[in-house]
Design an enzyme around this catalytic site. Structure first.
Site, PDB file in Angstrom:
ATOM      1  N   ILE A   1      -8.049  10.122  -0.281  1.00  0.00           N
ATOM      2  CA  ILE A   1      -9.194   9.699   0.536  1.00  0.00           C
ATOM      3  C   ILE A   1     -10.042  10.931   0.787  1.00  0.00           C
ATOM      4  O   ILE A   1      -9.551  12.055   0.716  1.00  0.00           O
ATOM      5  CB  ILE A   1      -8.778   9.049   1.867  1.00  0.00           C
ATOM      6  CG1 ILE A   1      -7.983  10.046   2.731  1.00  0.00           C
ATOM      7  CG2 ILE A   1      -7.987   7.798   1.638  1.00  0.00           C
ATOM      8  CD1 ILE A   1      -7.793   9.582   4.146  1.00  0.00           C
TER       9      ILE A   1
ATOM     10  N   HIS B   1      -4.030   0.906  -6.217  1.00  0.00           N
ATOM     11  CA  HIS B   1      -4.287   1.532  -4.919  1.00  0.00           C
ATOM     12  C   HIS B   1      -5.654   1.133  -4.382  1.00  0.00           C
ATOM     13  O   HIS B   1      -5.802   0.849  -3.179  1.00  0.00           O
ATOM     14  CB  HIS B   1      -4.197   3.049  -5.025  1.00  0.00           C
ATOM     15  CG  HIS B   1      -4.515   3.738  -3.731  1.00  0.00           C
ATOM     16  ND1 HIS B   1      -5.731   4.339  -3.493  1.00  0.00           N
ATOM     17  CD2 HIS B   1      -3.790   3.894  -2.595  1.00  0.00           C
ATOM     18  CE1 HIS B   1      -5.738   4.840  -2.264  1.00  0.00           C
ATOM     19  NE2 HIS B   1      -4.572   4.582  -1.704  1.00  0.00           N
TER      20      HIS B   1
ATOM     21  N   HIS C   1       0.823  -1.207   0.000  1.00  0.00           N
ATOM     22  CA  HIS C   1       0.000   0.000   0.000  1.00  0.00           C
ATOM     23  C   HIS C   1       0.862   1.265   0.000  1.00  0.00           C
ATOM     24  O   HIS C   1       0.904   1.990  -0.991  1.00  0.00           O
ATOM     25  CB  HIS C   1      -0.942  -0.021   1.209  1.00  0.00           C
ATOM     26  CG  HIS C   1      -1.890   1.136   1.254  1.00  0.00           C
ATOM     27  ND1 HIS C   1      -2.511   1.551   2.398  1.00  0.00           N
ATOM     28  CD2 HIS C   1      -2.324   1.999   0.288  1.00  0.00           C
ATOM     29  CE1 HIS C   1      -3.293   2.592   2.151  1.00  0.00           C
ATOM     30  NE2 HIS C   1      -3.189   2.885   0.870  1.00  0.00           N
TER      31      HIS C   1
END
Length: 882
Positions: free
Chosen positions: A882, A732, A540
């Site tokens: 995000i 991702h 990640h």
């Protein structure tokens, strides 16, 4: 039309839109009348336009038998004369054509002359058209050759006016709470934006830039989502096309500028997509530059914009000095020197990552910070779920095919102990039903492995010096069953030589007796912690967030915002610098969330540097090459996607290849349009500087590696861009948006194993405690309550889609709409992504696919392109955010 009196010659010029008609429509006759009143027709006066000829004045009207609520498809021009003694009537019959396809009819516009190599011009006698004391000559314009019939000509007017009146419409975004982020105290007084229009041409007399036209934009309207501003300009007719707008923010706070539309040009409005924060003038005196949505390769840049394009890139690169402010728009490189804070506490000292052979690392965006002076809650017990998640869970990137036997370590035996694995032939062959030998199973591609042995073993002694954590090197072997699922066979845990303690290693297998069953569960807990740590720190953080940051910096430093490749990459790179900066402050810094909750603690980022050094290659980051490298696929021209998977039901790979192919086709269409030949790629100075800087500055610790692709051909560029787009979007998404579903319940994916195995040098008391209360031993090995709660909160946040999430291929970028070819290519891309949604749904409904369908099984939806807001476990955003 000609009048009934020979001494009055009158002509009416009609512009009609060519439509695809199912049947001919009735077109009313044209005639001249003394007034504009009738019960049978609807009349619409055409502003205050008048038509002059032979001392008579005619006002213009529209006439149609259609009600006002309907669209007047074929209006007629009606002229009411002011001279009462002339009653003239002319009847005209027009034929409506049934067309097989629409013909392109050019818009009407004002021009200074009637000469062009692209069009055929026909002057209409000597008629003139008057308004506001200006005179317009009338012409016909068509792109059809003279030998063909001009079905729908347009009227073109050559004005004698020296200026154009242009209106600028500016949209500014509101913040989520309904107030502008930049206007906390409200917009009051004379707060406004200053706009300057920049010509795309040079002054033909002086060969220098044409002076900009300045205007102030004032607020005119507010709604739920944005604030509208307007400004008006008078542009000289010799100003040329507007190629850019300079913007100054005279408010006291920053604003988010969405777009600018310039209206009033003969060719139609000019659009500028901005999507950027504009700092207040008193903080940042430099004017912001926004180019129109039209894209140009460097060599094709209009002469009036070349210097502006070059200066903009120079400004974005900065001079490498000073501490960066959050408001700065400077993209520069730096090493990771901001992880620790030893000036506050020596315990917070962390190594600098990057710029050394010991700790190579991708570069981050420089801040100028001073260097230091010093699922189903019961399924976690299931071996089947333990194995399934290696293919369809939060970290499907580590499973690999076993290609060699016996298993051996590549580390130095004098330092770490014997390289031979404790996993013996007998242990494996007793469990592989249908196969006699290990070699046979390997040849048939039936053995797979999670291998965290050599990566973790050098850190075992370091980690064990820290409190409340431990570490082993580990290997976990799996067998591919006839049902297409994986079955765990054996786990090997290894402790290297530590001081005077010899190497320790032990294997654990699924067992039916109670003691070995609990040992197997404890061994799985250690492996799950290893896999969770690898997932978060490497799959990640390193392989998406970290390695993409140099691409963000280089793209902004070397590619002008007018560059087609900048426009193609930009959706995949926006917002990433901000989330990475927050990540370094909250997650990866000294005593951040990662160090507090993961088994690697203070060595977490250092371990990611080792992984970057030993494991990361750009040419292996694209999905097909990644699968081939891990032995999970082989090239096969007869197979779908050109690959044959080692495990047919591998949800991450199955769905991921759909997304990969869709991205690659879109990128191919885009690149081939702008680069029809390799020579254009090689001669593109901005593009070549970009790719050179990615390697030599952004990833400078690996700049000499032989695996970096060349950039000479269309295929080279397509492969590079597709790989970057894949990393930022689908890769991702696969590693980020499943975190809460699988890791929110901490026993399923613990971030840390706090205690050693009960079989490693136990005391009598420790062994008895395990035998009498094995569940207590397991609970004490899991993360603490504080660690589990913190991780659950963070994973929920990371897995959340915002309401304004920007998904891959969902909405077209404004600049792409400017080019018909690119617009068509994007529509095809969008259509394919919608098809993929349906394909994934059908796969999840297929009971034959055991790794994504069944009781208690979480459907694999991470590659579904679109999603609503919240923690949904699906949706592929364009970029890492995000």
């Amino acid at each position: 039309m000609t009048t009934t009196k020979s001494h009055h010659n009158v002509k009416a010029l009609v512009t009609m839109k060519t439509l695809l008609l199912k049947k001919p429509l009735d077109v009313h006759s044209l005639f001249i009348t003394n007034n504009a009143s009738s019960s049978s027709y609807i009349w619409r006066k055409l502003d205050t336009y008048s038509f002059h000829k032979n001392n008579s004045t005619y006002n213009l009207f529209l006439k149609s038998s259609l009600p006002l609520s309907k669209k007047v498809i074929s209006p007629c021009i009606v002229m009411a004369t002011t001279k009462s003694h002339h009653n003239v009537k002319a009847l005209v019959t027009m034929k409506t054509f049934l067309l097989k396809k629409p013909l392109h009819v050019h818009s009407s516009f004002i021009t200074n002359n009637a000469s062009s190599s692209s069009y055929i011009w026909r002057k209409l006698d000597t008629y003139s058209f008057h308004k506001n004391n200006s005179t317009y000559n009338l012409f016909l314009k068509s792109s059809l050759p003279l030998s063909k019939k001009v079905i729908s000509p347009c009227i073109v007017m050559a004005t004698t006016k020296s200026h154009h009146n242009v209106k600028a419409l500016v949209s500014v975004k509101k913040s989520d709470d309904g107030l502008l982020k930049n206007l906390v105290t409200g917009i009051v007084g004379n707060n406004h934006l200053v706009l300057e229009l920049v010509s795309s041409e040079l002054d033909p007399k002086t060969n220098s830039e044409i002076e900009t036209i300045k205007g102030k934009a004032h607020e005119t309207e507010k709604n739920e989502n944005e604030v509208q501003y307007e400004a008006t300009f008078e542009l000289p007719t010799n100003f040329g096309n507007v190629g850019a707008v300079l913007v100054e923010n005279e408010h006291s706070k920053e604003i988010f500028l969405k777009n600018i539309v310039l209206d009033g040009f003969p060719d139609g409005p000019v659009h500028l997509s901005c999507k950027s924060w504009i700092q207040p003038k008193h903080d940042t005196p430099t004017k912001r530059v926004f180019f129109t949505n039209k894209m140009y390769l460097p060599s094709q840049t209009p002469s009036g914009l070349r210097k502006l394009r070059e200066n903009e890139l120079i400004e974005l690169r900065g001079n490498g000095e000073g501490e960066r402010k959050s408001s700065d728009r400077i993209y520069d490189y730096d090493v990771y020197n901001d992880l620790g804070d030893p000036d506050t506490n020596i315990a917070l000292k962390r190594p600098v990552l990057g710029g050394s052979k010991q700790y190579p690392y991708p570069r981050r965006c420089r801040t100028g910070r001073k260097h230091s002076n010093t699922g189903d809650k019961f399924f976690w017990l299931s071996d089947e779920e333990f194995a399934r998640e290696t293919l369809a869970g939060a970290n499907p990137n580590s499973i690999q095919l076993v290609k060699e036997w016996p298993l051996r370590s590549k580390l130095e035996s004098q330092i770490y102990g014997s390289p031979e694995s404790a996993i013996t032939r007998e242990v494996v062959e007793s469990q592989i039903i249908g196969y006699t030998t290990v070699e046979e199973a390997i040849q048939e591609k039936k053995l797979f492995m999670l291998d965290y042995h050599d990566l973790y073993l050098p850190y075992v002694s370091k980690v064990r010096e820290l409190k409340n954590t431990t570490l082993y090197g580990s290997r976990t072997l799996f067998f591919l069953t006839k049902q297409g699922t994986l079955k765990p066979l054996v786990i090997e845990l290894t402790r290297p030589i530590i001081g005077d303690k010899p190497q320790w290693k032990q294997i654990f297998t699924p067992a039916s007796d109670s003691t070995n069953l609990w040992l197997w569960r404890l061994a799985k807990t250690h492996v799950l912690a290893h896999d969770t740590g690898y997932h978060e720190i490497i799959s990640h953080w390193l392989r998406t967030h970290c390695v993409v940051e140099p691409f963000v910096i280089a793209t902004n430093r070397q590619l002008s915002t007018m560059h087609p490749i900048y426009k193609l990459l930009h959706p995949h790179l926006r917002y990433t610098l901000e989330i990475n900066s927050l990540g370094r402050q909250i997650l990866t810094s000294a005593y951040g969330v990662i160090e507090d909750t993961f088994f690697t603690k203070k060595y977490s980022m250092e371990l990611s540097s080792v992984a970057y050094d030993k494991l990361w290659q750009f040419d292996l980051q694209g999905l097909p090459n990644d699968l081939i490298h891990r032995g999970m696929a082989v090239e096969d021209s007869n197979a779908q996607h050109g690959l044959k998977l080692a495990i047919e039901d591998y949800p991450f790979a199955n769905d991921g290849l759909l997304i990969w192919d869709a991205i690659k086709q879109w990128v191919t269409d885009y690149v081939n349009h702008y680069y029809p030949s390799p020579s254009i790629i090689e001669s593109d100075q901005e593009l070549q500087a970009w790719w050179t800087e990615v390697r030599t500055k952004g990833h400078s610790d690996k700049s000499e590696e032989p695996w970096w692709p060349n950039l000479k051909t269309q295929k080279d560029l397509v492969d590079i861009i597709t790989t970057i787009a894949w990393i930022a979007s689908a890769h991702h998404s696969a590693t980020n948006f499943a975190q809460y579903a699988y890791g929110g319940y901490f026993p399923n994916r613990p971030t840390i194993a706090r205690n050693n195995m009960p079989t490693e040098d136990p005391t009598k008391e420790e062994w008895e405690k395990f035998v009498n209360k094995p569940e207590q031993t397991l609970l004490e090995c899991f993360p603490s309550q504080i660690q589990a709660t913190l991780v659950m909160t963070i994973l929920n946040l990371l897995s959340y889609h915002s309401p304004d999430e920007e998904y891959l291929g969902q909405l077209i970028e404004p600049s792409w709409t400017e080019n018909p070819t690119i617009k068509v290519a994007f529509k095809k891309f969008n259509g394919r992504l919608k098809e993929i949604e349906g394909i994934i749904d059908s796969r999840n409904a297929n009971s034959d696919l055991k790794n994504r369908n069944g009781a208690g099984i979480v459907p694999y939806e991470l590659m579904k392109p679109f999603s609503g807001p919240g923690v949904t476990g699906k949706g592929v955003p364009y970029s890492i955010s995000i």
